[in-house]
Every structure is written in C-alpha cells, then in structure tokens.
Enzyme design. Structure first.
Site, PDB file in Angstrom:
ATOM      1  N   ASN A 135      21.534  83.692  50.178  1.00 54.31           N
ATOM      2  CA  ASN A 135      20.262  82.962  50.131  1.00 54.31           C
ATOM      3  C   ASN A 135      19.175  83.858  49.529  1.00 54.31           C
ATOM      4  O   ASN A 135      18.137  84.116  50.149  1.00 54.31           O
ATOM      5  CB  ASN A 135      19.871  82.472  51.523  1.00 54.31           C
TER       6      ASN A 135
ATOM      7  N   HIS B 179      13.667  78.058  59.604  1.00 55.73           N
ATOM      8  CA  HIS B 179      14.949  77.361  59.638  1.00 55.73           C
ATOM      9  C   HIS B 179      14.917  76.134  60.540  1.00 55.73           C
ATOM     10  O   HIS B 179      15.586  75.136  60.241  1.00 55.73           O
ATOM     11  CB  HIS B 179      16.055  78.307  60.111  1.00 55.73           C
TER      12      HIS B 179
END
Length: 511
Positions: A344, A375
C-alpha cells in the site's frame, strides 16, 4: 453499460451474474466497473489526448465518468463523495491559509469516520466487502494531501519546507472542476490509488512526460526525442498479474481460511509449529485479493496515460509513479519496514507526508494511530496497529544492533536475510490477524492461543537493545550529507584548475 440502480446499494443489473458465480453483488459490480474503466482509459488516452483536446474537456469527462461508476456501484451513497469534497473545498476557499490544512484534515477524516460508524454499527456490522466508505478513504487522502500542499505552496516560506515538500507544493488554488476531477476521476474513484495533485494536473494537461523525458532520454542528433512512451507492455503485464492473483485467491482462500486459527480443536490438537505454518499460509492466501485490486487500479491509470515515472537504465519506460505495491519485495521482505514500504505504497507516502514528517512528538505512534482511524472503526484495526507500533520499534532495534554483526561475509549476510525473512513473515502474520478477524473477542483468543509471545518478545527486545533517538539519527544523516557535499565540492573545484582533465571534469562533460 446501462444502469439499473437500487436507491442506495447500487445497480442490480448484474445480479444474475452474481448468483451464477456465487459472489456478492457489490463485488461483481466493482470488478465489472473497473473493467469498464479500463476500456474507458484506453479511449481516454487515444481520443482525448492532450494534443487533441483541452484540459477542461479532459477534466469534465474524467469527472463525469467517475460519478457514473460511483452511482453504479453505490447508488445514492455516492453523494457522500460530493458532500465531503464540497465541504472541504469551501474550507480551502474561505478559511485562512494559515490553518486551512488543519480544518480540512479534521473535517475530511471526521466525515469519513462518521460514515464508517454508521455503516458498521447501524447497517451491516461484519460485512467486509466493497462499500461506499472505501472510495471515501482515497478521497480523504487526496483532500488532506492537497490541503497540506496548498498550505506549503501559499503560506510557507521556501526555507521552511523539505525538498519533497517543495516539489509537491501547490502554488495556485485549484478550480472546483480541477478539484472534483482530482478527487473523483474514473481512474481512481473505486480503488485509488492516491497521487499528488501536481502529478495529476500534469497528466491532464499533457506535461507529465516532459521533465522526466528530457532528464532520462538524453539527446539525439542535437535534439531531444519527442516520442511519447507507451504503457501497453506494462498494462499487459499488470493485467496478467491480476489474472494470476485472482485465480490464486479464489482457489486457495477456501482451503486455508484465516478463521481456522482460532478453532478450538485446531488449537488443542495442532503442535505449535503447525499453527505457525498454517498462519503463514492462510495470510499468504489473503494477500492476492489486494494484489488483484491494486494492480488492476494501477493498470487502469497507466492505460489512460497516467503513471509515467521516467526511464530504466535500459531505456524502457517506467510506469510505477502511483503503483501501490511491489509483490516480490513483499513476499521476500527481510524486515518489517521493508514489508510496509512495499505494501500500500501510496497510503504509506500519504501517512509520511501528512503525519510522520509533521508530527512534533512520537511520530511513529501518531502515524499508526492515524492509519487505524483512517482504515475504519472495527476494533481489530486498532489491535493490529497498536501491535504494529511494538513490532516497528523492535524491528528497528534489531536492525540497528544485530544487523552490523552479520555484514562481514556474504554467507553471514545470507544467514541474516533468511532468519529475518522468516521472522518478518511470522511477525506480519501475527500482527494482521485482528485486521482480518475484525472483532475483539476472536482477536484476543488468537493472541492468547499464542501466549502473546510476539508482544512479549518485542517488549524484551526494545528494553534490551538501545536505539538512538530520531533527532540524533537525523542529525547524523545531515552530517553525512554535508560531508558528501564537501567531497563533491572538492571534486567540482577541479574545473578551475588549468590544463586539468580529471575524472571529475569528464563526468561533468557527460552530464
């Protein structure tokens, strides 16, 4: 692609396909929309090329296609994208430049958190599939990044900025169309990745190739080559990676479900080494899902002509400017940092630019906390990132104190790499189990079954092995750079000597 939408949950047009292949409708909608975006990306590059149309038209088309895909996948939930973007744009315009970036950060992240709370605790707790907060996570990254870049470009002095901040700084307030196009273009609306505003505008205006082209390609017959690099080979390679990743994911995941690690009979009857091996294999089986999604998103951007990052030494073009992962570096990572640096990637850069580089104290803990909040609100996320703080500190201590002992011979370095590879893979798997299980109960059950051994190991390592403070490490790095600069200046001074044709002078002639 015709659209038949439910009021909130997106199109039901593909329900027969969803039922036939036994996959959730939202996931089928996502994949089909990404494949449609891939086709539109080729069309966008060929027929709306900067040499054939204006940046205004490219912005409009990219934005409208993005909204269409969002409506198809998420129905009227897609309006949240407009609300979040609209409110923060108003803050950028009407709030003072001095504190605008802070207000945008709080509002964008707060609105994202509000939507995540309502989705998880009001509507469908435990549903871990495509949802409208996924695109909002990327939009939040773009909003906050742009706010800091505008602040750096319009409110800060040059000497206050780091070299990377000077490059990323935005010197002019974007128009509303440019802002919406940056946030909601069809190439990244569903799966990202995020990118800098300057890179995106250079792509839309057709100037993305020029600096890297002139820097890397050299001269031919006294003039710079003007051929535009083609992304065809990279797109084909990335689509091949997508196919393999999807096949592996669908074939292996049901054989090694992560939930089996907390099965009572498995814990009671399996030796510890079997539990370790199974944990590694089950986590290995979950990663191809992310490989598929992020690599497909990268291919879509490349197909549209976005992502050029100069040339390799052999003269082939690089299309990894906004790539989100490096699969081989992930699977063979020999340190916690190496894994995180290649996983990521664009999110890691965002965390570094808006938090780690700007946080005055405890930047590591602040960065992991921001990552957890971004998140979502599942408790497992917070367990993962709290564990990640301990893992990062322990890995840093091992690298600073143990690694130098193994650098004397090639054999020692190989032994060190093998041991740290195994340790890194186990540490990563141990850390991210709560991220997959989501709930507190199952996550703590897993850690209890391992007697919290990795947590205790990290604690002992951090207490036993010293690590220099961050500011001291930075000071040593700066001193090293100054020494290198002094040596370079000494080399450059040879130009002033008469009748001298040293290696330094030859190097300057060739550059």
């Amino acid at each position: 692609m015709a659209t038949e939408t439910s009021s909130c949950t997106g199109s039901t047009l593909l329900r027969p396909i969803s039922e036939f292949i036994n996959l959730p409708l939202d996931q089928v909608n996502f994949v089909v929309c990404q494949l449609f975006a891939l086709l539109m990306a080729f069309w966008f590059r060929l027929y709306l090329h900067p040499s054939k149309t204006s940046p205004f038209v490219r912005h409009v088309v990219a934005t409208l296609l993005g909204f269409y895909l969002a409506l198809f996948c998420f129905g009227w939930y897609a309006l949240h994208f407009l609300v979040q973007s609209g409110v923060t744009y108003g803050i950028m315009i009407f709030a003072g430049l001095e504190h605008m970036h802070k207000y945008c950060f709080v509002v964008a992240l707060g609105y994202l958190t509000f939507c995540q709370i309502t989705r998880v605790y009001v509507f469908d707790y435990g549903m871990y599939s495509a949802d409208f907060t996924g695109p909002m996570m990327v939009i939040t990254q773009k909003i906050t990044s742009l706010a800091f870049e505008i602040h750096d470009g319009l409110a800060c002095k040059e000497e206050q900025l780091t070299p990377s901040q000077k490059i990323l700084a935005v010197r002019k307030m974007p128009s509303l169309l440019e802002y919406l196009s940056y946030n909601c273009n069809f190439m990244s609306i569903l799966a990202g990745p995020t990118c800098s505003y300057n890179d995106y505008v250079a792509f839309v205006e057709g100037t993305a190739y020029q600096p890297k082209h002139l820097e890397s390609n050299g001269k031919e017959n006294g003039k710079y080559k003007q051929t535009e690099p083609s992304p065809k080979n990279d797109v084909i390679r990335k689509l091949g990676t997508c196919g393999v990743s999807l096949g592996v994911y669908l074939a292996v995941l049901r054989v090694c479900p992560v939930e089996h690690v907390i099965d009572d009979s498995f814990i009671a009857t399996s030796p510890f080494y079997v539990q370790v091996i199974y944990l590694y294999l089950s986590m290995l089986a979950t990663r191809p899902k992310y490989y598929f999604v992020w690599t497909l998103a990268d291919a879509i951007n490349n197909a549209a002509g976005f992502g050029f990052n100069g040339y390799n030494k052999d003269g082939t073009p690089r299309w990894d400017l906004i790539s989100n992962l490096r699969i081989m570096d992930i699977e063979f990572a020999t340190s916690f940092k190496m894994f995180l640096d290649n996983w990521n990637i664009q999110t890691a850069l965002w965390l570094k630019r808006v938090c780690y580089e700007r946080c005055p104290m405890n930047p590591t803990a602040a960065t992991f906390l921001l990552s957890a909040v971004w998140h979502g609100v599942y408790p497992g996320y917070y367990l993962t990132f709290l564990t990640g703080i301990a893992m990062t500190m322990a890995a840093r201590a091992v690298r600073h104190n143990v690694r130098p002992l193994f650098q004397s011979t090639a054999t020692n370095r190989l032994v060190y790499d093998i041991i740290t590879w195994a340790g890194t893979q186990i540490a990563i798997c141990y850390t991210v189990v709560p991220f997959v299980l989501l709930a507190v109960g199952p996550s703590l059950k897993f850690y209890r079954s391992w007697y919290c051994c990795m947590h205790l190991t990290c604690l002992m390592v951090v207490l036993a092995l010293p690590v220099k403070p961050r500011h001291q490490r930075q000071k040593e790095q700066q001193n090293s750079l100054h020494q290198d600069g002094a040596m370079s200046n000494s080399c450059n001074s040879c130009n002033s000597l008469p009748n001298t044709d040293s290696n330094c002078n030859q190097k300057q002639k060739t550059t």
